[in-house]
Scaffold this active site. Structure first.
Site, PDB file in Angstrom:
ATOM      1  CB  ALA A 109      -0.914   0.002   1.224  1.00 53.35           C
ATOM      2  CG  ASP A 110       2.639   5.125  -1.684  1.00 47.22           C
ATOM      3  OD1 ASP A 110       3.414   5.246  -0.717  1.00 47.22           O
ATOM      4  OD2 ASP A 110       2.513   5.998  -2.559  1.00 47.22           O
ATOM      5  CB  THR A 111      -1.194   6.597   2.430  1.00 51.68           C
ATOM      6  OG1 THR A 111      -1.753   5.315   2.724  1.00 51.68           O
ATOM      7  CG2 THR A 111      -2.228   7.658   2.747  1.00 51.68           C
TER       8      THR A 111
END
Lengths: 270, 270
Positions: A109-111
């Site tokens: 995941a990347d935010t």
């Protein structure tokens, strides 16, 4: 009373990512005994997954996270691309390290935090939606830089976008499939007095955070859990998935797993 | 090296509810050394306040919380009335128990979950807003009852309302003033498959919760913290203050304190 010693030792499964409190639903049942890997070192992501009963192996990615924003016409694709690079890097590395015990599922995941047009400009016609100019909000470089960013965000809206990518083995070349989703949550800042923004910037909590604020920070001394950050005080409302702002859109991830189990014949079957 | 023993012992303040990590803002600075009481036994409320740097004394109210819903034309007034009864009961009890050390501020809160009209009926004309029929969602009586409630909530919206009441001393009769706020957050349930609702009802997490779901539950073994509940998996989005759904609208509370400090001459001055 007699005790008998079994001649055969109990064999524990090699991989066990599904915890006893997990909901008894098909997707989680399908993960029992599988090698599930989270390509992230974030304690918040790990904790969010643990609360829904999933405790994956942690193998942080070595991907540099240096994609240029400019190459994305729609910035929402940027965290998805980063997540995909992370997941593929970890998947390929683990397959080459231990081909006999390759992962069944890698989650990455990347935010990112994006600027967002003010409410009045919110309802642009659908066909122009991609053309609304957004920018990525980076991590502030200092407390003073943090204050500058907070003054920009005050009374305004920003958009938190998390890209989630799943990589799992299939029989066809290249031997794996990638499935991704993105989740978008709007964060409305209150009309905060400047003293509150200054006090927050001085607290230092926002300095290491994209956008310059944190709604959740690790606090518990036993390091098992995190609680909401002081940044929550600056926010009037969250419109969307709150966990997405913390760092992982667990409800969408969960629904995505269900869909993959139903619709993809090779998902977790190779 | 010599150590000197001071002849005068260091005097610690009798009351200290403001923690070192609190933001340096006027309202919190004004609370230093004051006797601040939270009239609630909820570990979630206590924790939310602690994260923003406030650690009040805990004195649960003995108020029965048995107000009849029927007496409120607008149901949003119901949790406010309950919170007021709780705060006044604790304030009066502490004043009579120790008149020389009466509280400077008593904080009470009550959270209820209300049914909410579906999105299409959301934009009723303002003058009719009070007349939209809402009902209070109680705690489910069993796992089966929990499932029934979840089936009603599925794909639908409910409204979480917290009433917060503050009681503080003033010179005029009756010797105290009451100030209240309410905070409203809409919770949108996803289109969850029945198996997920069944699995959630069977987990037992929702049985002791108004509305039949929990977004935050105490989990940490050291009991210092709580984390999101499995109920979060059922929710598509939260529209408003997330902490309000957990049990205390800390951002509004904080802003309310600032306003009282600025506008009420006798607030924390008697």
């Amino acid at each position: 009373m007699n005790f008998f010693r079994s001649s055969k030792p109990i064999e524990l499964p090699k991989h066990n990512c599904v915890l006893p409190h997990a909901l008894r639903v098909p997707s989680l049942e399908k993960l029992v005994g599988k090698r599930v890997v989270l390509a992230s070192n974030s304690p918040r992501r790990k904790e969010i997954l643990r609360t829904v009963g999933l405790e994956p192996e942690i193998v942080p990615s070595t991907f540099e996270e240096d994609l240029s924003h400019g190459q994305f016409e729609d910035l929402h694709e940027y965290p998805v691309a980063t997540a995909t690079h992370k997941a593929v890097e970890v998947y390929q590395r683990l397959v080459s390290e231990s081909p006999e015990d390759s992962p069944d599922l890698v989650i990455a995941a990347d935010t990112v935090v994006l600027t967002h047009p003010p409410p009045g400009l919110d309802s642009v016609p659908f066909e122009h939606e991609g053309s609304v100019h957004q920018e990525v909000l980076e991590k502030p470089s200092s407390k003073q830089d943090n204050l500058r960013m907070l003054l920009d965000l005050n009374c305004a809206i920003c958009e938190v976008v998390t890209g989630v990518s799943l990589v799992y083995p299939v029989l066809e070349a290249p031997g794996y499939k990638i499935k991704s989703l993105d989740e978008r949550t709007l964060v409305h800042f209150a009309d905060n007095p400047k003293e509150l923004l200054e006090a927050y910037a001085n607290s230092g909590e926002g300095v290491d955070r994209a956008g310059g604020f944190a709604v959740q920070v690790p606090k518990c001394e036993c390091l098992c859990s995190s609680i909401q950050g002081l940044g929550g005080l600056l926010i009037r409302k969250v419109d969307g998935d709150y966990q997405n702002v913390v760092g992982f859109p667990v409800a969408s991830f969960f629904k995505f797993l269900e869909v993959l189990c139903e619709e993809e014949d090779d998902f977790l079957e190779v």
